[in-house]
Design a protein around this motif. Structure first.
Motif, PDB file in Angstrom:
ATOM      1  N   ALA A  19       0.836  -1.203   0.000  1.00 30.59           N
ATOM      2  CA  ALA A  19       0.000   0.000   0.000  1.00 30.59           C
ATOM      3  C   ALA A  19       0.869   1.251   0.000  1.00 30.59           C
ATOM      4  CB  ALA A  19      -0.934  -0.008   1.209  1.00 30.59           C
ATOM      5  N   LYS A  20       1.973   1.212   0.734  1.00 26.61           N
ATOM      6  CA  LYS A  20       2.856   2.376   0.845  1.00 26.61           C
ATOM      7  C   LYS A  20       3.741   2.570  -0.382  1.00 26.61           C
ATOM      8  CE  LYS A  20       3.142   2.269   5.859  1.00 26.61           C
ATOM      9  NZ  LYS A  20       3.937   1.816   7.009  1.00 26.61           N
ATOM     10  N   ASN A  25       6.398   0.694  -7.366  1.00 29.24           N
ATOM     11  CA  ASN A  25       6.816  -0.619  -7.855  1.00 29.24           C
ATOM     12  C   ASN A  25       5.899  -1.157  -8.952  1.00 29.24           C
ATOM     13  OD1 ASN A  25       9.203  -1.358  -6.203  1.00 29.24           O
ATOM     14  ND2 ASN A  25       7.768  -0.942  -4.541  1.00 29.24           N
ATOM     15  N   GLY A  26       5.128  -0.272  -9.566  1.00 27.40           N
ATOM     16  CA  GLY A  26       4.366  -0.652 -10.749  1.00 27.40           C
ATOM     17  C   GLY A  26       2.924  -1.069 -10.526  1.00 27.40           C
ATOM     18  N   LEU A  27       2.408  -0.979  -9.311  1.00 32.21           N
ATOM     19  CA  LEU A  27       0.999  -1.324  -9.092  1.00 32.21           C
ATOM     20  C   LEU A  27       0.114  -0.151  -9.514  1.00 32.21           C
ATOM     21  CD1 LEU A  27       1.005  -3.111  -5.606  1.00 32.21           C
ATOM     22  CD2 LEU A  27       1.086  -4.140  -7.874  1.00 32.21           C
ATOM     23  N   SER A  28      -1.032  -0.474 -10.061  1.00 35.30           N
ATOM     24  CA  SER A  28      -1.985   0.569 -10.454  1.00 35.30           C
ATOM     25  C   SER A  28      -2.738   1.071  -9.219  1.00 35.30           C
ATOM     26  CB  SER A  28      -2.991   0.008 -11.462  1.00 35.30           C
ATOM     27  OG  SER A  28      -3.815  -0.964 -10.812  1.00 35.30           O
ATOM     28  N   LYS A  29      -3.422   2.199  -9.358  1.00 39.26           N
ATOM     29  CA  LYS A  29      -4.226   2.734  -8.261  1.00 39.26           C
ATOM     30  C   LYS A  29      -5.320   1.745  -7.863  1.00 39.26           C
ATOM     31  CE  LYS A  29      -3.340   7.575  -9.246  1.00 39.26           C
ATOM     32  NZ  LYS A  29      -3.886   8.862  -9.639  1.00 39.26           N
ATOM     33  N   GLU A  30      -5.858   1.035  -8.832  1.00 34.10           N
ATOM     34  CA  GLU A  30      -6.885   0.034  -8.548  1.00 34.10           C
ATOM     35  C   GLU A  30      -6.317  -1.110  -7.710  1.00 34.10           C
ATOM     36  OE1 GLU A  30      -6.197   1.175 -11.704  1.00 34.10           O
ATOM     37  OE2 GLU A  30      -7.950   2.490 -11.912  1.00 34.10           O
ATOM     38  N   MET A  31      -5.103  -1.513  -8.044  1.00 33.02           N
ATOM     39  CA  MET A  31      -4.463  -2.591  -7.278  1.00 33.02           C
ATOM     40  C   MET A  31      -4.153  -2.131  -5.854  1.00 33.02           C
ATOM     41  SD  MET A  31      -1.949  -4.128 -10.211  1.00 33.02           S
ATOM     42  CE  MET A  31      -1.493  -5.680  -9.482  1.00 33.02           C
ATOM     43  N   ALA A  33      -5.882   0.046  -4.156  1.00 33.72           N
ATOM     44  CA  ALA A  33      -7.167   0.043  -3.453  1.00 33.72           C
ATOM     45  C   ALA A  33      -7.515  -1.370  -2.996  1.00 33.72           C
ATOM     46  CB  ALA A  33      -8.268   0.604  -4.349  1.00 33.72           C
ATOM     47  N   LYS A  34      -7.248  -2.356  -3.834  1.00 36.40           N
ATOM     48  CA  LYS A  34      -7.513  -3.748  -3.461  1.00 36.40           C
ATOM     49  C   LYS A  34      -6.607  -4.174  -2.307  1.00 36.40           C
ATOM     50  CE  LYS A  34      -8.111  -8.344  -5.317  1.00 36.40           C
ATOM     51  NZ  LYS A  34      -8.211  -9.169  -6.501  1.00 36.40           N
ATOM     52  N   VAL A  35      -5.344  -3.774  -2.353  1.00 40.86           N
ATOM     53  CA  VAL A  35      -4.404  -4.090  -1.281  1.00 40.86           C
ATOM     54  C   VAL A  35      -4.899  -3.489   0.033  1.00 40.86           C
ATOM     55  CG1 VAL A  35      -2.077  -3.576  -0.418  1.00 40.86           C
ATOM     56  CG2 VAL A  35      -2.381  -4.421  -2.741  1.00 40.86           C
ATOM     57  N   ASP A  36      -5.368  -2.237   0.001  1.00 39.86           N
ATOM     58  CA  ASP A  36      -5.911  -1.598   1.205  1.00 39.86           C
ATOM     59  C   ASP A  36      -7.091  -2.386   1.756  1.00 39.86           C
ATOM     60  OD1 ASP A  36      -4.101   0.534   1.354  1.00 39.86           O
ATOM     61  OD2 ASP A  36      -5.347   1.829   0.086  1.00 39.86           O
ATOM     62  N   SER A  37      -7.939  -2.846   0.865  1.00 37.30           N
ATOM     63  CA  SER A  37      -9.109  -3.630   1.274  1.00 37.30           C
ATOM     64  C   SER A  37      -8.690  -4.952   1.919  1.00 37.30           C
ATOM     65  CB  SER A  37      -9.996  -3.890   0.053  1.00 37.30           C
ATOM     66  OG  SER A  37     -11.057  -4.749   0.390  1.00 37.30           O
TER      67      SER A  37
END
Length: 152
Positions: A19-20, A25-31, A33-37
């Motif tokens: 999340a941080k 490291n190449g994750l999208s904003k959508e990814m 958000a999923k990580v936060d969830s």
């Protein structure tokens, strides 16, 4: 899990680190958000597991450069409702029991091998405060009874 004496080994530090630093490291904003969830769901799962009497062990699954975030997982367990003592036990005696090594490691007792971290602050007051800035709070490290580092 409680009925079968199964251990829960959450890896909250992994999701927190992603999340941080995920965007870098190449994750999208959508990814992200999923990580936060997933992180929030993981915290709730720990609370549920505790209520059910399930033993919890500390884990991280962090690799390479992300390993520097490993100790933040201890604070995340505390945020999830575990007491500082329960958090320390998750990384020591509970983990030793899970690995069936509790007669050799996991607690400070005569006849056991122990690595010890000597701290300036009491971790039972707040795990997060001690381990989020561990470089500032440790005085010495002992590995198998031998001092390997010392605070200046």
């Amino acid at each position: 899990m409680a009925k079968n004496d199964t251990y829960l080994v959450p890896t909250l530090a992994t999701y927190d680190a992603l999340a941080k630093e995920g965007i870098q490291n190449g994750l999208s904003k959508e990814m992200i958000a999923k990580v936060d969830s997933v992180l929030e769901s993981g915290k709730r799962a720990i609370s549920i597991a505790q209520e059910a009497g399930i033993k919890i062990c500390y884990g991280s699954d962090l690799l390479a450069e992300m390993r520097r975030h490993q100790l933040t997982g201890l604070g995340l367990l505390e945020e999830s409702g575990m007491s500082p003592l329960q958090v320390l036990q998750s990384a020591t005696i509970n983990a030793a029991q899970l690995l069936e090594l509790d007669t050799e490691i996991g607690s400070v007792e005569e006849g056991k091998v122990a690595d010890l971290l000597v701290l300036k602050e009491n971790p039972l007051d707040s795990i997060a405060e001690v381990f989020d800035n561990w470089q500032d709070t440790y005085r010495a490290v002992f590995k198998a009874g031998q001092r390997v580092t010392v605070d200046g």
